[in-house]
Design a protein around this motif. Sequence first.
Motif, PDB file in Angstrom:
ATOM      1  N   LYS A 121     -13.200   9.323  -4.063  1.00  0.00           N
ATOM      2  CA  LYS A 121     -11.496  10.479  -3.369  1.00  0.00           C
ATOM      3  C   LYS A 121     -11.375  12.068  -4.109  1.00  0.00           C
ATOM      4  CE  LYS A 121      -9.966   5.608  -5.431  1.00  0.00           C
ATOM      5  NZ  LYS A 121      -9.501   5.058  -6.130  1.00  0.00           N
TER       6      LYS A 121
ATOM      7  N   GLY B 177       0.809  -1.455  -0.221  1.00  0.00           N
ATOM      8  CA  GLY B 177      -0.367  -0.079  -0.209  1.00  0.00           C
ATOM      9  C   GLY B 177       0.666   1.246  -0.016  1.00  0.00           C
TER      10      GLY B 177
ATOM     11  N   ASN C  52     -19.682  -1.946  -4.453  1.00  0.00           N
ATOM     12  CA  ASN C  52     -18.248  -0.499  -3.772  1.00  0.00           C
ATOM     13  C   ASN C  52     -19.033   0.370  -4.067  1.00  0.00           C
ATOM     14  OD1 ASN C  52     -15.657   0.231  -2.997  1.00  0.00           O
ATOM     15  ND2 ASN C  52     -14.879  -1.702  -2.736  1.00  0.00           N
TER      16      ASN C  52
ATOM     17  N   SER D 253     -14.988   4.875   1.228  1.00  0.00           N
ATOM     18  CA  SER D 253     -15.448   3.541   1.086  1.00  0.00           C
ATOM     19  C   SER D 253     -17.011   2.702   0.986  1.00  0.00           C
ATOM     20  CB  SER D 253     -14.736   2.570   0.509  1.00  0.00           C
ATOM     21  OG  SER D 253     -13.515   2.602   0.138  1.00  0.00           O
TER      22      SER D 253
ATOM     23  N   GLU E  11     -19.148  -0.723   1.589  1.00  0.00           N
ATOM     24  CA  GLU E  11     -19.062  -2.060   0.570  1.00  0.00           C
ATOM     25  C   GLU E  11     -20.554  -2.456   1.543  1.00  0.00           C
ATOM     26  OE1 GLU E  11     -15.651  -4.418   1.744  1.00  0.00           O
ATOM     27  OE2 GLU E  11     -14.698  -3.382   1.292  1.00  0.00           O
TER      28      GLU E  11
ATOM     29  N   SER F 271     -10.152   8.647   1.008  1.00  0.00           N
ATOM     30  CA  SER F 271     -11.260   8.444  -0.241  1.00  0.00           C
ATOM     31  C   SER F 271     -12.288   7.362   1.587  1.00  0.00           C
ATOM     32  CB  SER F 271     -10.129   6.800  -0.528  1.00  0.00           C
ATOM     33  OG  SER F 271     -10.146   5.816   0.368  1.00  0.00           O
TER      34      SER F 271
ATOM     35  N   ARG G 214       0.494   5.665   5.243  1.00  0.00           N
ATOM     36  CA  ARG G 214      -0.534   5.019   4.733  1.00  0.00           C
ATOM     37  C   ARG G 214      -1.828   4.979   5.793  1.00  0.00           C
ATOM     38  NH1 ARG G 214      -2.855   0.237   3.883  1.00  0.00           N
ATOM     39  NH2 ARG G 214      -4.509   0.043   2.224  1.00  0.00           N
TER      40      ARG G 214
ATOM     41  N   ASN H 297      -9.452   5.811   3.876  1.00  0.00           N
ATOM     42  CA  ASN H 297      -7.999   5.915   4.277  1.00  0.00           C
ATOM     43  C   ASN H 297      -7.503   7.154   3.591  1.00  0.00           C
ATOM     44  OD1 ASN H 297      -7.221   2.205   3.669  1.00  0.00           O
ATOM     45  ND2 ASN H 297      -9.455   3.036   3.145  1.00  0.00           N
TER      46      ASN H 297
ATOM     47  N   SER I  69     -11.148   0.594   8.981  1.00  0.00           N
ATOM     48  CA  SER I  69     -12.278   0.248   8.758  1.00  0.00           C
ATOM     49  C   SER I  69     -13.549  -0.141   9.699  1.00  0.00           C
ATOM     50  CB  SER I  69     -12.443  -1.126   7.212  1.00  0.00           C
ATOM     51  OG  SER I  69     -11.527  -1.737   7.972  1.00  0.00           O
TER      52      SER I  69
ATOM     53  N   HIS J 145      -8.946   1.976  -0.534  1.00  0.00           N
ATOM     54  CA  HIS J 145      -8.049   1.545   0.698  1.00  0.00           C
ATOM     55  C   HIS J 145      -6.990   1.813   0.071  1.00  0.00           C
ATOM     56  CE1 HIS J 145      -7.950  -2.810  -1.663  1.00  0.00           C
ATOM     57  NE2 HIS J 145      -6.692  -2.516  -1.044  1.00  0.00           N
TER      58      HIS J 145
ATOM     59  N   LEU K  19     -15.182   2.296   4.947  1.00  0.00           N
ATOM     60  CA  LEU K  19     -13.402   2.176   5.217  1.00  0.00           C
ATOM     61  C   LEU K  19     -13.165   3.648   4.669  1.00  0.00           C
ATOM     62  CD1 LEU K  19     -14.754  -0.652   3.148  1.00  0.00           C
ATOM     63  CD2 LEU K  19     -12.061  -0.617   3.788  1.00  0.00           C
TER      64      LEU K  19
ATOM     65  N   GLY L 162      -5.794   3.711   7.187  1.00  0.00           N
ATOM     66  CA  GLY L 162      -6.480   2.518   6.956  1.00  0.00           C
ATOM     67  C   GLY L 162      -7.500   2.744   8.309  1.00  0.00           C
TER      68      GLY L 162
END
Length: 810
Positions: free
Chosen positions: A515, A182, A511, A498, A500, A496, A446, A462, A450, A215, A460, A448
């Motif tokens: 962004k 990532g 999904n 997200s 799901e 971002s 990075r 990120n 969730s 992600h 999520l 993240g």
Amino acid sequence: MKIKLLLISFVVTLSAYAQNSISGKVVDSSGHPLFGATVGIASVSLATITNEDGAYTLKNIPEGKNVVETSYLGFESKSAEVVFSRKTTNKNLTIDFSLSEKLESLQQVNIQGKTEKAKIETEGFAVNVVETKEASLRNIQTNELLNTTVGVKLRQNGGLGSNVQYMLNGLSGSSVRIFIDGIPISIYGSSFSLNSIPPSMIKRIEVYKGVVPGHLADDALGGAINVILHDGTKSNFNASTSYGSFNTFQASVNGLYRFEKSGFTVKASGFHNYSDNDYKVWGGQVKHIEIDGSQTPITARRFHDAYQSTGGMAQIGFTDVTWADQFLVGVTGSDDFKEVQHGAFMTISPYKGRFLESDALLANLTYLKKDLFVKGLDVNFNGLIGERNRIVNDTVDQAYTWKGVKLQRPDFNNPGEVIDHKYPWGSQQEGGPTLLHINRKVASMRTGVSYKINSSHKILLNHVYSGLDREDTDEMVSLLENTFQQTSDLYKNVYSLSYELNAFDERLNLNLFGKHYRQKVLNTKPVYNDDQSEVIDEVYKSDKDYNGYGLAASYAIFPKAIVLTSAERAIRLPSEREVFGDAGENLIANLNVRPEISDNYNLGFRFGKFYLQNHGFSVSTNLFSRNIQDLIGLPANADDSWENDELVQYANFDEGTTSKGIELQLDYSYDNNFGLNFNFSRLKLKTRNRRGQVVDVPNTPLFTINGALRYSIKNFIQKSARLNLFYNAYFTDEFSYKTAQGTNVSGLDAFLVPTQFIQDLGCSYSFPNEKIVVSFDAKNIFNQAAYDNRSVQKPGRAFYLKLNYFINKF
């Protein structure tokens, strides 16, 4: 007192349970692991399921006689009896099971559950997951492994260590982002790249085409390649070494040791690569220049193209403890040396004396925790900070020919005598002598988070940050000029969000993501004023932000027939190389290059894997479309106004660019001993030339085919040994690296890269103890001319021998 004795007895009993464990593997009769097999002890209601490697562990087994049973749908069950007592010295037993198929179940075997590969490939994205377990035993590079993947085309300017780009559905360069766990690989620098990371260090590679999930949170317009390194917590060790053609030597080592009681973990890996890269080239401008100036086409060996890289990573921390699944801190270091044989093109005047040196030293931090504070809340963090340095050395003024000898000419002042021909600009490249130091301070983080609300809903968030401060100094210019050197800073943030959804008994996956991109550019270049009396700073500033969004969905018509679709408004911000240039790669700066914006669409189908007796097969296909504004490319390919064959500059294609096509992949296996893989990709990549005519984007292969065969022979020479035979073929259709500027195409034949059909052979032999594997590979067995970028020839026939040694647990 009775209560105390009862408590003591209870604690002693628990400690006795905790000390007893059984682990092992469950495989089929061919030795292949069975994922999802059940292993348990019914008498104490203790059970587990095997992982992707067929491995299992049962803990806290009580004393006494116990029967361990294993079962798998379509296979005969097996059991084993074990006895633990206080006198048992070995509290950790290993029991492996080999299951045979039920005769009445051979018509169809249904596998319960999905591997990680299957889960990722059925989420809706146009994605392929490349597994490296088999490839790690052979003498192939990670790049070569990617080159066999449908829709992926490796673009490499020569042999080991040369510049590499990856083309996904027609888009390449920085339009395709490369990640390591990532983290953008660009942060690590040229000395730590996919060229140098051996497959044995990699768990899997995820190749996203066009639409990239939230992600990963980066500005990947054409797609993304995410390299997942091994993150297991079982103690292990692996070492490999290989030697082959062109004096190529490669070695790698990686290992992990975990203290079971404390969870303290030590993890380290290292690699070393070297090659003379002195392979033969011919055709085009490969000619010898005689003293009288006449030119003779020859077959020549590259004589100034050696490459060496060394690097490693070391981490310490804790794994599988209550407060962290992984908490690791460490350092990554690497350096490389690369001789430069020519500029952007293979010209009639090769270099000898120009070379590059690079190094990087980065501190890293990794933190992963599932179910933090509450069930379903997962967090992860990966961070890097450090320095990268590059030196461009070019101070030799002597001209050479492709024979590797000095270019000479008649001495007109002394008839009958000859003198060495020297370049008037004093270096191999026309820019003049240079000892350029490029120093970069880099950082990347990075993050993240969730939260799984329930089995159907997940959210999520990120964020990826990348920062770079760059300074250039040149020892070949005056002290005054070095005092006023330019600085270049580039900062990027991508956020971002997200959502799901998993519904209809897991038949529907959805999904949705958005962004937000932001990039800051600051370039300060000292220049003299008009009368050369003082130095003033010429400052360029840019601070821009953009928004993108997309979705991916999949629906299982029936369990093994899935339709997938995805779409995205994608933004790709210019990279450091495109904005600031890179003298080591013959790139000059363009501060005005604009971001790329693209509408990406995919529609695909996956069928299988289906089984009919011992036959297994699967088919997948994907239709794709890309509508791109301001595609960033090389005007050397798009515009006749660029004449320099040594230097290139990235710029925007002013007209819109479209990419449309189809890709298909077929996999077939028989009895787990024979395997066939076939895939092809056909695309149209169009833009407009200066005359308003719709033409192919240059320097882009539009039709590729890959094929692979594998055959395995069990009990070869020795019982439980295995011989694997491999065959690979790569077809690339003819393409041009120059844009047609009208209906008259006469003379363009000289710019055609011819049709290529490259074939490789290989074999590997696994000894009975499965700790030692020897492999032999023959590349390009018919010694065909192979090209990727701007007609730069790649190596011909080559042979390599590799030795692997590994311990899975200790």
